[in-house]
Design a protein around this motif. Sequence first.
Motif, PDB file in Angstrom:
ATOM      1  N   PRO A 185     -15.651   9.654   0.370  1.00  0.00           N
ATOM      2  CA  PRO A 185     -15.045   8.351   0.697  1.00  0.00           C
ATOM      3  C   PRO A 185     -14.797   7.558  -0.580  1.00  0.00           C
ATOM      4  O   PRO A 185     -15.625   7.546  -1.496  1.00  0.00           O
ATOM      5  CB  PRO A 185     -16.126   7.685   1.572  1.00  0.00           C
ATOM      6  N   GLY A 186     -13.646   6.937  -0.642  1.00  0.00           N
ATOM      7  CA  GLY A 186     -13.307   6.152  -1.827  1.00  0.00           C
ATOM      8  C   GLY A 186     -12.757   6.959  -2.975  1.00  0.00           C
ATOM      9  O   GLY A 186     -12.572   6.425  -4.086  1.00  0.00           O
ATOM     10  N   ALA A 187     -12.470   8.238  -2.742  1.00  0.00           N
ATOM     11  CA  ALA A 187     -11.951   9.073  -3.829  1.00  0.00           C
ATOM     12  C   ALA A 187     -10.551   8.655  -4.258  1.00  0.00           C
ATOM     13  O   ALA A 187     -10.183   8.763  -5.421  1.00  0.00           O
ATOM     14  CB  ALA A 187     -11.953  10.539  -3.399  1.00  0.00           C
ATOM     15  N   VAL A 188      -9.751   8.171  -3.314  1.00  0.00           N
ATOM     16  CA  VAL A 188      -8.379   7.758  -3.633  1.00  0.00           C
ATOM     17  C   VAL A 188      -8.403   6.366  -4.252  1.00  0.00           C
ATOM     18  O   VAL A 188      -8.898   5.414  -3.642  1.00  0.00           O
ATOM     19  CB  VAL A 188      -7.497   7.777  -2.378  1.00  0.00           C
ATOM     20  N   VAL A 189      -7.877   6.245  -5.477  1.00  0.00           N
ATOM     21  CA  VAL A 189      -7.891   4.950  -6.176  1.00  0.00           C
ATOM     22  C   VAL A 189      -6.480   4.392  -6.381  1.00  0.00           C
ATOM     23  O   VAL A 189      -6.297   3.180  -6.473  1.00  0.00           O
ATOM     24  CB  VAL A 189      -8.610   5.077  -7.531  1.00  0.00           C
ATOM     25  N   ARG A 190      -5.492   5.254  -6.504  1.00  0.00           N
ATOM     26  CA  ARG A 190      -4.091   4.827  -6.718  1.00  0.00           C
ATOM     27  C   ARG A 190      -4.006   3.792  -7.842  1.00  0.00           C
ATOM     28  O   ARG A 190      -3.468   2.693  -7.668  1.00  0.00           O
ATOM     29  CB  ARG A 190      -3.499   4.270  -5.424  1.00  0.00           C
ATOM     30  N   ASP A 191      -4.525   4.142  -8.986  1.00  0.00           N
ATOM     31  CA  ASP A 191      -4.547   3.250 -10.135  1.00  0.00           C
ATOM     32  C   ASP A 191      -3.188   3.278 -10.828  1.00  0.00           C
ATOM     33  O   ASP A 191      -2.824   4.261 -11.483  1.00  0.00           O
ATOM     34  CB  ASP A 191      -5.655   3.687 -11.102  1.00  0.00           C
ATOM     35  N   ARG A 192      -2.423   2.201 -10.732  1.00  0.00           N
ATOM     36  CA  ARG A 192      -1.080   2.148 -11.304  1.00  0.00           C
ATOM     37  C   ARG A 192      -1.125   2.130 -12.843  1.00  0.00           C
ATOM     38  O   ARG A 192      -0.207   2.610 -13.504  1.00  0.00           O
ATOM     39  CB  ARG A 192      -0.342   0.906 -10.805  1.00  0.00           C
ATOM     40  N   VAL A 193      -2.183   1.572 -13.385  1.00  0.00           N
ATOM     41  CA  VAL A 193      -2.271   1.470 -14.840  1.00  0.00           C
ATOM     42  C   VAL A 193      -2.482   2.845 -15.468  1.00  0.00           C
ATOM     43  O   VAL A 193      -1.772   3.246 -16.397  1.00  0.00           O
ATOM     44  CB  VAL A 193      -3.414   0.514 -15.237  1.00  0.00           C
ATOM     45  N   SER A 194      -3.469   3.569 -14.959  1.00  0.00           N
ATOM     46  CA  SER A 194      -3.768   4.891 -15.530  1.00  0.00           C
ATOM     47  C   SER A 194      -2.904   5.989 -14.932  1.00  0.00           C
ATOM     48  O   SER A 194      -2.813   7.090 -15.489  1.00  0.00           O
ATOM     49  CB  SER A 194      -5.234   5.225 -15.302  1.00  0.00           C
ATOM     50  N   GLY A 195      -2.311   5.707 -13.774  1.00  0.00           N
ATOM     51  CA  GLY A 195      -1.532   6.724 -13.094  1.00  0.00           C
ATOM     52  C   GLY A 195      -2.372   7.680 -12.280  1.00  0.00           C
ATOM     53  O   GLY A 195      -1.859   8.675 -11.746  1.00  0.00           O
ATOM     54  N   ALA A 196      -3.664   7.399 -12.164  1.00  0.00           N
ATOM     55  CA  ALA A 196      -4.559   8.283 -11.415  1.00  0.00           C
ATOM     56  C   ALA A 196      -4.431   8.024  -9.928  1.00  0.00           C
ATOM     57  O   ALA A 196      -4.478   6.878  -9.477  1.00  0.00           O
ATOM     58  CB  ALA A 196      -6.011   8.071 -11.857  1.00  0.00           C
ATOM     59  N   TYR A 197      -4.265   9.102  -9.172  1.00  0.00           N
ATOM     60  CA  TYR A 197      -4.246   8.987  -7.715  1.00  0.00           C
ATOM     61  C   TYR A 197      -5.662   8.968  -7.154  1.00  0.00           C
ATOM     62  O   TYR A 197      -5.961   8.252  -6.190  1.00  0.00           O
ATOM     63  CB  TYR A 197      -3.477  10.152  -7.100  1.00  0.00           C
ATOM     64  N   ALA A 198      -6.546   9.766  -7.741  1.00  0.00           N
ATOM     65  CA  ALA A 198      -7.905   9.893  -7.215  1.00  0.00           C
ATOM     66  C   ALA A 198      -8.911   9.894  -8.351  1.00  0.00           C
ATOM     67  O   ALA A 198      -8.595  10.215  -9.510  1.00  0.00           O
ATOM     68  CB  ALA A 198      -8.044  11.171  -6.402  1.00  0.00           C
TER      69      ALA A 198
END
Length: 308
Positions: A128-141
């Motif tokens: 749970p909470g693995a998906v972050v969708r960080d626009r700055v880093s480009g990380a999805y998870a």
Amino acid sequence: MTGSARWRWGAVTTFPRWAADGDAAVELLRRLGRAGAGLVLVDPAGEGPQLEGSALAAFASAVPAAPAVLAGTRSAEVPPYLLARELVTLDHLTHGRSGWWCTDTAADPGRVDEHLDVVARLCASWEPGAVVRDRVSGAYADHRKVHPVDHAGTHYRVRGPLNTVPPRRQPVVVLDGAAPEVVDVAARRADVLVLATGDDGVHAARDRHADAVARLRAGLVAAGRAVTACTVLVRVPAGTRPADLLAAVRDRGADGFLLDLPLVTGPALDRALADVTAGLVPDLVRAGVLGPARNPGTTTLREHLEMD
């Protein structure tokens, strides 16, 4: 019987003659749902061409107030990784009104046990909470919360993790059979165990089924699961008298029943459904074993089976 004092119920049918008549399938599902059925198992053993199981389940989820539809499939036909992707997708599309009916446990219990273990581990490969969708880093998870399975067993080698939308919950797994080997797998892996009465009458296998239920309950405890974690449903022919159905479920210590519906359409099916929805179900409500019908389309299958 354990858990809730009220039974859970559903139906077993097949759709070969309805392959070109979606309206008939919709009507069947609506009528069963209005009567309070929580699930419909689609038997792959029916004669004639079969509809594809996952598509059928997704189609059924769009029918208002319909029960969850689980298509029977042999584990030998679907590798664990592909099945886990399919089940996770269905869980999202149906809002939790889906699962899998594994129909070949008795043929090779050890392989099925391993198959179900891998599927469960794949469905748990995202925390749970693995998906972050960080626009700055480009990380999805968050990669620290996504875990390989790294399974190397007797029958399967699967690295994982799943490369699909993160799962919301473990899929509902249905097994059927009273053989000790099947019951032992169910105690470790299943959410529903189906006991079929067969053509020799609803009372014929009573003692063998009662022994299977006792073995299941003990196995659940041994596996560290709640004694109510696996629902037991007795499969009986449509048209079974209420008194016989009451005895069949109670004598086995089961949690409810599944009705085998006839492979017909038109007036014959109308009569069979009327016998169930206007006769059997109200009789069982008056007997206190079924509660008032609730809309199965507003709950997940786990909630309807009172697993959550």
